[in-house]
Design an enzyme around this catalytic site. Structure first.
Site, PDB file in Angstrom:
ATOM      1  N   CYS A 180       0.821  -1.210   0.000  1.00  0.00           N
ATOM      2  CA  CYS A 180       0.000   0.000   0.000  1.00  0.00           C
ATOM      3  C   CYS A 180       0.856   1.262   0.000  1.00  0.00           C
ATOM      4  O   CYS A 180       0.362   2.352  -0.295  1.00  0.00           O
ATOM      5  CB  CYS A 180      -0.940   0.004   1.197  1.00  0.00           C
ATOM      6  SG  CYS A 180      -2.335  -1.144   0.997  1.00  0.00           S
TER       7      CYS A 180
ATOM      8  N   ASP B  81     -15.632   2.198  -0.029  1.00  0.00           N
ATOM      9  CA  ASP B  81     -14.643   1.136  -0.181  1.00  0.00           C
ATOM     10  C   ASP B  81     -14.864   0.324  -1.439  1.00  0.00           C
ATOM     11  O   ASP B  81     -13.939  -0.273  -1.982  1.00  0.00           O
ATOM     12  CB  ASP B  81     -14.678   0.207   1.039  1.00  0.00           C
ATOM     13  CG  ASP B  81     -14.107   0.881   2.280  1.00  0.00           C
ATOM     14  OD1 ASP B  81     -13.365   1.866   2.123  1.00  0.00           O
ATOM     15  OD2 ASP B  81     -14.419   0.429   3.392  1.00  0.00           O
TER      16      ASP B  81
ATOM     17  N   ASP C 238     -13.586 -10.337 -30.142  1.00  0.00           N
ATOM     18  CA  ASP C 238     -12.765  -9.192 -30.545  1.00  0.00           C
ATOM     19  C   ASP C 238     -11.321  -9.647 -30.678  1.00  0.00           C
ATOM     20  O   ASP C 238     -10.832 -10.474 -29.903  1.00  0.00           O
ATOM     21  CB  ASP C 238     -12.898  -8.029 -29.561  1.00  0.00           C
ATOM     22  CG  ASP C 238     -12.407  -8.370 -28.164  1.00  0.00           C
ATOM     23  OD1 ASP C 238     -12.593  -9.532 -27.731  1.00  0.00           O
ATOM     24  OD2 ASP C 238     -11.842  -7.484 -27.493  1.00  0.00           O
TER      25      ASP C 238
ATOM     26  N   GLY D  13     -11.662   2.424  -8.572  1.00  0.00           N
ATOM     27  CA  GLY D  13     -10.415   1.876  -9.087  1.00  0.00           C
ATOM     28  C   GLY D  13      -9.292   1.982  -8.090  1.00  0.00           C
ATOM     29  O   GLY D  13      -9.483   2.318  -6.908  1.00  0.00           O
ATOM     30  N   HIS D  14      -8.099   1.698  -8.554  1.00  0.00           N
ATOM     31  CA  HIS D  14      -6.892   1.727  -7.729  1.00  0.00           C
ATOM     32  C   HIS D  14      -5.756   2.282  -8.571  1.00  0.00           C
ATOM     33  O   HIS D  14      -5.596   1.909  -9.741  1.00  0.00           O
ATOM     34  CB  HIS D  14      -6.530   0.323  -7.246  1.00  0.00           C
ATOM     35  CG  HIS D  14      -5.234   0.275  -6.468  1.00  0.00           C
ATOM     36  ND1 HIS D  14      -5.190   0.458  -5.102  1.00  0.00           N
ATOM     37  CD2 HIS D  14      -3.959   0.081  -6.876  1.00  0.00           C
ATOM     38  CE1 HIS D  14      -3.920   0.376  -4.702  1.00  0.00           C
ATOM     39  NE2 HIS D  14      -3.158   0.144  -5.765  1.00  0.00           N
TER      40      HIS D  14
ATOM     41  N   ASP E   4      -9.216  -6.384 -18.559  1.00  0.00           N
ATOM     42  CA  ASP E   4      -8.039  -6.245 -19.434  1.00  0.00           C
ATOM     43  C   ASP E   4      -7.092  -5.246 -18.809  1.00  0.00           C
ATOM     44  O   ASP E   4      -7.523  -4.287 -18.149  1.00  0.00           O
ATOM     45  CB  ASP E   4      -8.447  -5.757 -20.827  1.00  0.00           C
ATOM     46  CG  ASP E   4      -8.711  -6.896 -21.796  1.00  0.00           C
ATOM     47  OD1 ASP E   4      -7.781  -7.674 -22.041  1.00  0.00           O
ATOM     48  OD2 ASP E   4      -9.853  -7.008 -22.277  1.00  0.00           O
TER      49      ASP E   4
END
Length: 760
Positions: free
Chosen positions: A422, A455, A635, A545-546, A472
């Site tokens: 982290c 969170d 795809d 997201g992160h 992806d």
């Protein structure tokens, strides 16, 4: 893109690809400045060399011989190339405003965008006059005129407005070329008529009388009608009216008069001269903003006005390079001292030239040969490029840019060993500032998302719907984070569209190289702006997201989509049926092209067209395929055409006959594969060659390697009923997929173990 071990501490942005800037880019590539990132923004990827333009018009040079490939030059230099139209500067925020994309931050900006002929008319028909600059627009009109002369009856009247060296050269070059075209077509070249108009009482007013007289004689011998003291005040329906009462009908009017600056400069707050050009000091800095530099035609020196000539722009390249570097270091700048006289070699269209320098002049075919040698030598500096051997390159020295105390601490932290876990997260303040200007769409079925961060996101599944999940992620393969963000989002959405689903929500995972907080924030803002534009257009809400630190920029998405829970209308890989045909919506070749980029084995325009294809969404394509009755779809991504086709064939229990020569290709893909340049993933994909029945017969075909070329944000590969195929392809082409094609047919399963047969 070049891998950079050091953090970016300062950004230099070059606006325009003029003669001064190509010198800066080349020198930066030969000796990069540690800690400095160079970005080039230009509307055109092929920048013309004005010295060879008359020779190009006359037919002595090809297009490639007179244009510098900015994309390739930037790849050599490790500079970012951004194809965009600049519309202004936000000097308070130190950002370049561009059309159709987020502003681009700078610490120093340099402007080298040339000039535009000033069309001062009391009245004119829109589009009736063709300015010679910008050259790209002029070239489009010139090519249309050439085709008109070749294809239709002669009798064209052409007027050139402007009696300087540019107007005279252009007139003679056009006349020489067009007469030759008529002669080759078996038509009478004398049916062409040329008129040269100037407001002055003489031609080439900045050159000596002998040069003026010699060019007047040449024009008279060639039958060009020269009109002196003929200031054009009106141009309506092809009729030019002058202050002297002349009324002249012309089929084409070319404008090569006194120049003016770009209109957007007027809103920058920079001090401009009467012509709209940036007033600069002898350090090439704006007189009222030391962070803004200007060179070439767009630069105006108060104490000594310079003629708008390419020779000055070329000579400014060296001091501009030095001063940009010194500006980053915080050291005193050097002074640019323009030469008092300069050599002008002015061509007459027919490989003959007249030299002019001060009171001197001389002429002959040998002068044109001399000019040709000088011009070609100049161009070789920017075309004969060799990729840097990164293994043999010495370690980069420590950055020498001028930093504040706080920035120095951030730089030391960025260079030092970084924490993992982290501890590698991007700081909360940096993240929030980067995201606050980005506006993901809101959906009613997103109960908890970025509008009220928590969170985790909470998303409702509408009644009667089932979820489609996909993910992806990949590292950046281009230096423009905005374009990379768009491609990464398109790539991630592709799986949902291929199954006939509707995108609902996305969660992002990004890694950003460590550096100054402002640079990390800017990179995140650019990348996520591009991604959110694509997600919003698809109706997909970014819900969280992160973001963490990593050596290379990377981005990925976990996408949630929706389909009917009955699976009605869902396209799956295993849905191929005998009697159907195989349709591909986009051209292939991204793997080989981007493998060729760092090797300087590609052209910039090839890369730009590939990027355009990768940024084009598959959403409409999927809808068209579904309307055509497609039962199987996927795809194209990393496994290449053959790999994804095999994934469809095996569960379907069929065979496929693939028309190799029908494959749509990206421009340049065939050239780079012929040169032996393939993606690092290609060898793994080639192992699937065992699925080809007649592999030995095709292994040496130039298209064969492209079967295994890994794609990024590639097209859709689908099977549709044969009766609907032609209409389906027509619909695809009409809706933004111009390369859509039928590439094969589905057969009943045969006895052979191999699944694919190749044919013409």
């Amino acid at each position: 893109m070049k891998s950079v071990d050091q953090p970016v501490l300062r950004d230099i942005v070059l606006i325009g690809g003029g003669h001064s800037h190509v010198g800066v880019i080349k020198k930066f590539g030969m000796a990069p400045w540690p800690g400095v990132r160079l970005t080039v923004i230009c509307t055109d990827i092929d920048t013309p060399y004005s010295g060879m333009l008359p020779g190009y018009i006359a037919g002595h040079y090809r297009f490639d011989e007179v244009h510098i490939d900015l994309g390739r030059l930037c790849a050599f230099a490790g500079a970012r190339f951004i194809q965009a139209r600049v519309t202004g500067l936000d000097r308070m925020a130190k950002k370049v405003i561009c059309e159709g994309r987020p502003p681009i931050a700078y610490d120093a900006v340099s402007i080298n965008i040339g000039s535009t002929p000033r069309v001062d008319l009391q009245e004119s028909t829109p589009g009736s006059a063709v300015p010679v600059k910008p050259i790209a627009q002029f070239n489009t009109r010139w090519q249309a005129l050439l085709e008109r002369i070749r294809s239709h009856a002669p009798g064209v009247s052409i007027a050139v407005v402007g009696g300087g060296a540019g107007g005279v050269e252009l007139t003679l070059a056009m006349q020489y070329r067009l007469r030759n075209e008529l002669t080759k077509a078996g038509k009478n070249p004398d049916s062409l008529s040329f008129h040269l108009l100037t407001a002055g009482d003489r031609l080439l007013p900045t050159h000596n009388p002998k040069v003026q007289q010699e060019f007047m004689q040449v024009l008279q011998q060639r039958g060009v009608n020269v009109h002196l003291n003929a200031e054009v005040i009106q141009l309506n329906e092809g009729v030019l009216s002058t202050t002297q009462g002349l009324q002249l009908k012309a089929d084409e009017v070319m404008w090569v008069t006194q120049a003016k600056g770009a209109a957007w400069l007027a809103n920058t707050g920079l001090d401009l001269d009467e012509g709209g050009f940036i007033e600069v000091k002898d350090t090439l800095q704006s007189v009222n903003d030391d962070h803004v530099f200007a060179a070439g035609d767009v630069a105006s020196f108060k104490d000594r006005p310079l003629e708008k000539a390419g020779v000055f722009a070329v000579r400014m390249g060296k001091p501009l390079t030095e001063n940009l570097k010194r500006h980053m270091e915080g050291t005193p700048l050097v002074h640019y001292r323009p030469q008092r006289t300069w050599l002008a070699l002015i061509s007459t269209g027919d490989q003959f030239a007249i030299a002019s320098k001060g009171a001197l002049s001389f002429s002959g075919g040998w002068v044109w040969q001399w000019k040709d040698w000088i011009d070609r030598r100049f161009m070789r500096k920017f075309t004969d490029l060799q990729p840097m051997d990164m293994d043999a390159a010495p370690a980069a020295p420590a950055p020498s840019v001028n930093l504040s105390a706080e920035e120095s601490q951030q730089a030391i932290s960025a260079i030092a060993m970084r924490c993992g876990g982290c501890g590698a997260k991007v700081g909360a303040n940096v993240l929030s500032r980067a995201l606050q200007a980005i506006h993901p769409i809101e959906r009613d079925d997103v109960l908890v998302g970025l509008h009220a961060p928590d969170d985790a996101a909470i998303v409702r599944v509408p009644p009667g719907k089932a979820m489609v999940h996909t993910v992806d992620f990949f590292r950046a393969f281009i230096d423009d984070p905005y374009v990379f963000g768009k491609i990464a989002a398109n790539h991630a959405l592709g799986d949902v569209f291929a199954m006939g689903g509707q995108a609902q929500s996305a969660t992002a995972v990004a890694t950003v190289p460590p550096g100054l907080e402002a640079k990390v924030e800017e990179t995140l803002f650019q990348m996520m702006s591009g991604a959110v534009e694509v997600l919003n257009e698809a109706g997909c809400a970014l819900v969280g997201g992160h973001t963490g630190e990593g050596k290379e920029l990377a981005l990925g998405f976990a996408i949630n989509g929706l389909v009917d829970e009955s699976l009605k209308g869902v396209m799956i890989k295993g849905g191929l049926k005998a009697g159907q045909v195989i349709v591909l919506t986009k051209p292939i070749g991204t793997g080989t092209l981007f493998a060729a980029l760092p090797q300087l084995g590609t052209r910039g325009v090839w890369i730009q067209r590939a990027l355009e294809s990768m940024m084009h969404s598959n959403r409409k394509g999927a809808a068209i395929l579904m309307e055509a009755g497609a039962t199987a779809c996927t795809d194209l991504t990393g496994f290449g055409l053959l790999g994804h086709l095999v994934e469809m064939i095996k569960p379907s229990g069929v065979d496929v006959r693939l028309k190799l020569t029908s494959l749509p290709l990206l421009d340049g893909a065939l050239e780079t594969t012929r040169a032996g340049i393939v993606s690092s993933l290609q060898p793994a994909n080639v192992r699937l060659r065992r699925a080809i029945q007649n592999q030995a017969a095709w292994v040496n075909h130039p298209l064969y390697p492209l079967l295994f070329d890994p794609q990024t944000a590639g097209g859709l590969l689908a099977s549709v009923p044969a009766d609907n195929a032609l209409h389906c392809v027509a619909q695809l082409r009409q809706n933004g997929y111009p390369h859509a094609a039928i590439i094969g047919e589905v057969l009943a399963q045969g006895d052979a173990l191999e699944l694919v047969a190749l044919t013409e």
